[in-house]
Enzyme design. Sequence first.
Site, short mmCIF file in Angstrom:
data_model
loop_
_atom_site.label_atom_id
_atom_site.label_comp_id
_atom_site.label_asym_id
_atom_site.label_seq_id
_atom_site.Cartn_x
_atom_site.Cartn_y
_atom_site.Cartn_z
N HIS A 55 0.83 -1.22 0.00
CA HIS A 55 0.00 0.00 0.00
C HIS A 55 0.85 1.26 0.00
O HIS A 55 0.35 2.35 0.29
CB HIS A 55 -0.91 0.02 1.23
CG HIS A 55 -1.72 -1.21 1.41
ND1 HIS A 55 -2.58 -1.69 0.44
CD2 HIS A 55 -1.80 -2.09 2.45
CE1 HIS A 55 -3.16 -2.80 0.88
NE2 HIS A 55 -2.70 -3.06 2.09
N HIS A 217 -6.76 -4.61 -0.76
CA HIS A 217 -5.97 -5.84 -0.78
C HIS A 217 -6.24 -6.64 -2.05
O HIS A 217 -6.07 -7.86 -2.06
CB HIS A 217 -6.28 -6.70 0.44
CG HIS A 217 -5.96 -6.05 1.73
ND1 HIS A 217 -6.90 -5.35 2.45
CD2 HIS A 217 -4.80 -5.95 2.42
CE1 HIS A 217 -6.32 -4.86 3.55
NE2 HIS A 217 -5.06 -5.21 3.55
#
Length: 354
Positions: A55, A217
């Site tokens: 991320h 995700h």
Amino acid sequence: MKKLINAVENVVREQLQGMAAAHPELRVNIDPHFVCRKEIPQGKVAIVSGGGSGHEPMHGGFVGHGMLDGACPGEVFTSPTPDQMYECAKAVDRGAGVLFIVKNYTGDVMNFETAAELCHADGLKVQNILIDDDVAVKDSLYTAGRRGVGTTVLAEKIVGAAAEAGYDLDKCADLCRKVNQYGRSMGMALTPCTVPAAGKPTFELAENEIEIGIGIHGEPGTRRAAMKPVDELVQIMATAIIDDPAYTRTVRELDRASGQWVDKTLTDAPFAKGDKVIAFVNSMGGTPVSELYAVYRKLAEVCAARGISIVRNLIGPYITSLEMQGFSITLLKADDEILKFWDAKSITPGLRMG
């Protein structure tokens, strides 16, 4: 799969080694993995967050003056472990306590709670505040309740600045809780992403298909649709955020006197005409900033039509999902306290302001 990696099992370790070489102002610990500031004032509340890698720049890229004091990177899209969080907390504590900012994913919640218990047993003052701002889902593959997404970045900026200014642990926790309750987000994808260990896309999309309501995700969205012009996509997502009704849920926070977890029921009020907001338009990793400005153009138009004033903005790749093409929108109601700390100085690898 084409990625700039060597062995899959060394991806995170080697990326952290590169970060250490590039940023000597940071301490990058390899075993266990965590990143922290080298210079932390005595008596300052330490702000720590973490989550799976993939991320970036969140979270390690936000370690520095005015944001995080420590960050714990797990393997790609995998929660860090309690020992990482515990060791990181000990490394950054300067006597005023540690605030864990926790995205609402089952693994993160469980592991940060365990870390908080370890810290409490050691006599460290600690509190966990949950971020759960994704209006796309109530429950998902990874969560009970809403996922924690874009508001996490804004909370790390605002609460980090408050800690730098001298807020104590309780005031930092109260502010973080408020930021979470004032923020709402939604994301979409034009393409999936590929986790190195899996070696294949997380889901399949035809050339003319998109996913609305995706997670960070690589989770597929809540609905699949035909590709649309950017104005239509922004209208759909901004409307879903602005029209999201009051949201009530029960979270767990640590009672520091007893060391027990207590339930706290929170209700987030919906947006209303006259609200001032910080607008965050985020790339999921593969979308260029030029396209994000097209998103922001329409978002500003939608907000104005609904009587909502954008008073600050953030545009760019700040909470990504590897190389996924797509974007997310976060709107955060902004009062004087929030704006004061949003405007404060931050000096980190991933975000410099003020």
